[in-house]
Write a protein that holds these residues in place. Structure first.
Motif, PDB file in Angstrom:
ATOM      1  N   ALA A 132       0.828  -1.205   0.000  1.00 57.06           N
ATOM      2  CA  ALA A 132       0.000   0.000   0.000  1.00 57.06           C
ATOM      3  C   ALA A 132       0.866   1.261   0.000  1.00 57.06           C
ATOM      4  O   ALA A 132       0.565   2.234  -0.703  1.00 57.06           O
ATOM      5  N   ILE A 133       1.940   1.252   0.766  1.00 52.35           N
ATOM      6  CA  ILE A 133       2.843   2.412   0.822  1.00 52.35           C
ATOM      7  C   ILE A 133       3.457   2.661  -0.547  1.00 52.35           C
ATOM      8  O   ILE A 133       3.506   3.796  -1.035  1.00 52.35           O
ATOM      9  N   GLU A 134       3.924   1.586  -1.178  1.00 51.59           N
ATOM     10  CA  GLU A 134       4.554   1.725  -2.500  1.00 51.59           C
ATOM     11  C   GLU A 134       3.536   2.165  -3.549  1.00 51.59           C
ATOM     12  O   GLU A 134       3.819   3.045  -4.377  1.00 51.59           O
ATOM     13  N   ALA A 135       2.330   1.588  -3.518  1.00 49.90           N
ATOM     14  CA  ALA A 135       1.313   1.917  -4.513  1.00 49.90           C
ATOM     15  C   ALA A 135       0.872   3.371  -4.422  1.00 49.90           C
ATOM     16  O   ALA A 135       0.625   4.026  -5.448  1.00 49.90           O
ATOM     17  N   LYS A 136       0.800   3.894  -3.212  1.00 49.34           N
ATOM     18  CA  LYS A 136       0.332   5.266  -3.012  1.00 49.34           C
ATOM     19  C   LYS A 136       1.480   6.281  -3.002  1.00 49.34           C
ATOM     20  O   LYS A 136       1.224   7.496  -2.988  1.00 49.34           O
ATOM     21  N   GLY A 137       2.706   5.785  -3.002  1.00 48.33           N
ATOM     22  CA  GLY A 137       3.853   6.701  -3.000  1.00 48.33           C
ATOM     23  C   GLY A 137       3.915   7.558  -1.758  1.00 48.33           C
ATOM     24  O   GLY A 137       4.371   8.707  -1.794  1.00 48.33           O
ATOM     25  N   VAL A 138       3.481   6.979  -0.624  1.00 45.00           N
ATOM     26  CA  VAL A 138       3.516   7.720   0.644  1.00 45.00           C
ATOM     27  C   VAL A 138       4.962   7.723   1.172  1.00 45.00           C
ATOM     28  O   VAL A 138       5.667   6.718   1.051  1.00 45.00           O
ATOM     29  N   PRO A 139       5.434   8.809   1.746  1.00 45.25           N
ATOM     30  CA  PRO A 139       6.823   8.870   2.210  1.00 45.25           C
ATOM     31  C   PRO A 139       7.198   7.726   3.146  1.00 45.25           C
ATOM     32  O   PRO A 139       6.456   7.401   4.082  1.00 45.25           O
ATOM     33  N   PHE A 140       8.346   7.137   2.859  1.00 38.01           N
ATOM     34  CA  PHE A 140       8.890   6.044   3.666  1.00 38.01           C
ATOM     35  C   PHE A 140      10.379   6.323   3.856  1.00 38.01           C
ATOM     36  O   PHE A 140      11.088   6.591   2.887  1.00 38.01           O
ATOM     37  N   VAL A 141      10.844   6.250   5.103  1.00 44.55           N
ATOM     38  CA  VAL A 141      12.262   6.463   5.401  1.00 44.55           C
ATOM     39  C   VAL A 141      12.934   5.111   5.603  1.00 44.55           C
ATOM     40  O   VAL A 141      12.478   4.291   6.408  1.00 44.55           O
ATOM     41  N   THR A 142      13.987   4.869   4.856  1.00 45.87           N
ATOM     42  CA  THR A 142      14.791   3.665   5.020  1.00 45.87           C
ATOM     43  C   THR A 142      16.098   4.017   5.701  1.00 45.87           C
ATOM     44  O   THR A 142      16.633   5.107   5.492  1.00 45.87           O
ATOM     45  N   ARG A 143      16.616   3.094   6.515  1.00 45.51           N
ATOM     46  CA  ARG A 143      17.946   3.328   7.085  1.00 45.51           C
ATOM     47  C   ARG A 143      18.949   3.512   5.953  1.00 45.51           C
ATOM     48  O   ARG A 143      19.816   4.376   6.032  1.00 45.51           O
ATOM     49  N   GLY A 144      18.889   2.664   4.936  1.00 42.47           N
ATOM     50  CA  GLY A 144      19.756   2.819   3.772  1.00 42.47           C
ATOM     51  C   GLY A 144      21.230   2.735   4.081  1.00 42.47           C
ATOM     52  O   GLY A 144      22.055   3.286   3.348  1.00 42.47           O
ATOM     53  N   ASP A 145      21.586   2.008   5.157  1.00 41.87           N
ATOM     54  CA  ASP A 145      22.975   2.048   5.622  1.00 41.87           C
ATOM     55  C   ASP A 145      23.606   0.668   5.783  1.00 41.87           C
ATOM     56  O   ASP A 145      24.634   0.539   6.425  1.00 41.87           O
ATOM     57  N   ARG A 146      22.973  -0.352   5.236  1.00 42.06           N
ATOM     58  CA  ARG A 146      23.486  -1.727   5.312  1.00 42.06           C
ATOM     59  C   ARG A 146      23.552  -2.237   6.756  1.00 42.06           C
ATOM     60  O   ARG A 146      24.365  -3.103   7.089  1.00 42.06           O
ATOM     61  N   SER A 147      22.703  -1.717   7.601  1.00 45.34           N
ATOM     62  CA  SER A 147      22.590  -2.199   8.973  1.00 45.34           C
ATOM     63  C   SER A 147      21.724  -3.460   8.990  1.00 45.34           C
ATOM     64  O   SER A 147      21.136  -3.848   7.976  1.00 45.34           O
ATOM     65  N   GLY A 148      21.626  -4.099  10.167  1.00 44.53           N
ATOM     66  CA  GLY A 148      20.752  -5.255  10.295  1.00 44.53           C
ATOM     67  C   GLY A 148      19.310  -4.905  10.033  1.00 44.53           C
ATOM     68  O   GLY A 148      18.572  -5.666   9.387  1.00 44.53           O
ATOM     69  N   THR A 149      18.875  -3.732  10.495  1.00 46.83           N
ATOM     70  CA  THR A 149      17.498  -3.292  10.262  1.00 46.83           C
ATOM     71  C   THR A 149      17.260  -3.002   8.789  1.00 46.83           C
ATOM     72  O   THR A 149      16.203  -3.334   8.244  1.00 46.83           O
ATOM     73  N   HIS A 150      18.239  -2.414   8.127  1.00 44.36           N
ATOM     74  CA  HIS A 150      18.113  -2.153   6.692  1.00 44.36           C
ATOM     75  C   HIS A 150      17.995  -3.469   5.930  1.00 44.36           C
ATOM     76  O   HIS A 150      17.153  -3.614   5.024  1.00 44.36           O
TER      77      HIS A 150
END
Length: 277
Positions: A132-150
């Motif tokens: 749903a987030i991707e389909a609607k293009g709603v803002p999403f923050v990713t760690r983007g840092d190659r961490s375990g959570t990412h």
């Protein structure tokens, strides 16, 4: 003159004693690399004094992203590794860099988002929510840092059937920082973000953010501990490092983990697998 010689001798003796004491303290110390979540949650500030009081062993902590934790350990820079990226941990053992891996504890990931829930994902499973987030293009923050959570987040996009590298747009925003910074970025942007529960509980300036998805079994966040292989790196403090591993998975260590709370909430749940894996 005799008095002076005695004074000098006494001073030298004191200096020698101090040097021996410092050397002895250094010998009773290990270095542990861990992912930032255990540090940011306050867990280690709670656990390590208990361990030191029981054993006299000092633990110096290096908190990094998951990939950096393993990079340093592969160079023999640390004695023990504590992290939450099981596939990478198992490869680390298979490649001969660690003796064994032991389950220690778990918590879970939660999807955080604005209370207004613009993607209408509250209460749904994680795969449906991400779609749903991707389909609607709603803002999403990713760690983007190659961490375990990412790494966990990227795996969840795959579970949702989404090639995030291909479909991401301006709505998908990279924090490239630790969990607290990613949560702060989500608060500022009124965005969704995946967080481990411990970091979320410890995060204070929540603004309009709240948990919108939780409880999905695919959100389990398992932690493991490993002694770096002393056969590969002779500088590894085998006995002291193993003492820490053994304590962490012992009834005493497991009870200490269970006893850590923030605002009356337990952050981590012990589940040691003493057979190793």
């Amino acid at each position: 003159m005799a008095v002076r010689r005695l004074s000098v001798a006494f001073a030298l003796l004191c200096g020698l004693a101090a040097s021996v004491a410092a050397s002895s303290a250094e010998d009773r110390a290990i270095v542990m690399a861990t992912t930032t979540a255990t540090q940011e949650s306050g867990l280690l500030d709670y656990l390590l004094p208990i361990f030191r009081e029981k054993t006299g062993i000092e633990v110096t902590v290096i908190a990094r992203r998951a990939d950096e934790v393993l990079e340093g350990a592969r160079r023999g820079e640390v004695d023990v590794v504590l992290m939450h990226a099981r596939p990478q941990e198992e490869k680390f053992v298979a490649d001969g860099f660690a003796v064994k891996r032991f389950d220690v504890m778990y918590n879970d990931y939660v999807l955080i988002g604005p209370k207004s829930d613009p993607a209408s994902v509250k209460g749904k499973d994680i795969a449906t929510a991400l779609k749903a987030i991707e389909a609607k293009g709603v803002p999403f923050v990713t760690r983007g840092d190659r961490s375990g959570t990412h790494a966990a987040e990227l795996a969840l996009w795959i579970v949702a059937g989404i090639d995030i590298a291909r479909t991401k747009g301006a709505w998908y925003r990279e924090a490239k920082q630790d969990m607290a910074s990613a949560l702060d970025a989500a608060r500022t942007a009124n965005a969704y973000v995946l967080s481990d529960r411990g970091s979320w509980i410890a995060f204070r300036d929540r603004g309009d953010l709240d948990i919108v998805v939780e409880g999905d079994k695919r959100l389990l966040n398992q932690y493991g501990v490993m002694l770096v292989n002393p056969a590969k790196f002779p500088n590894v403090k085998k006995e002291l490092g193993q003492d820490f591993v053994d304590w962490l998975i012992s009834p005493d260590g497991q009870a200490a983990i269970a006893g850590y709370q923030v605002d009356g909430q337990q952050l981590f749940f012990p589940n040691a697998d003493k057979s190793g894996g």
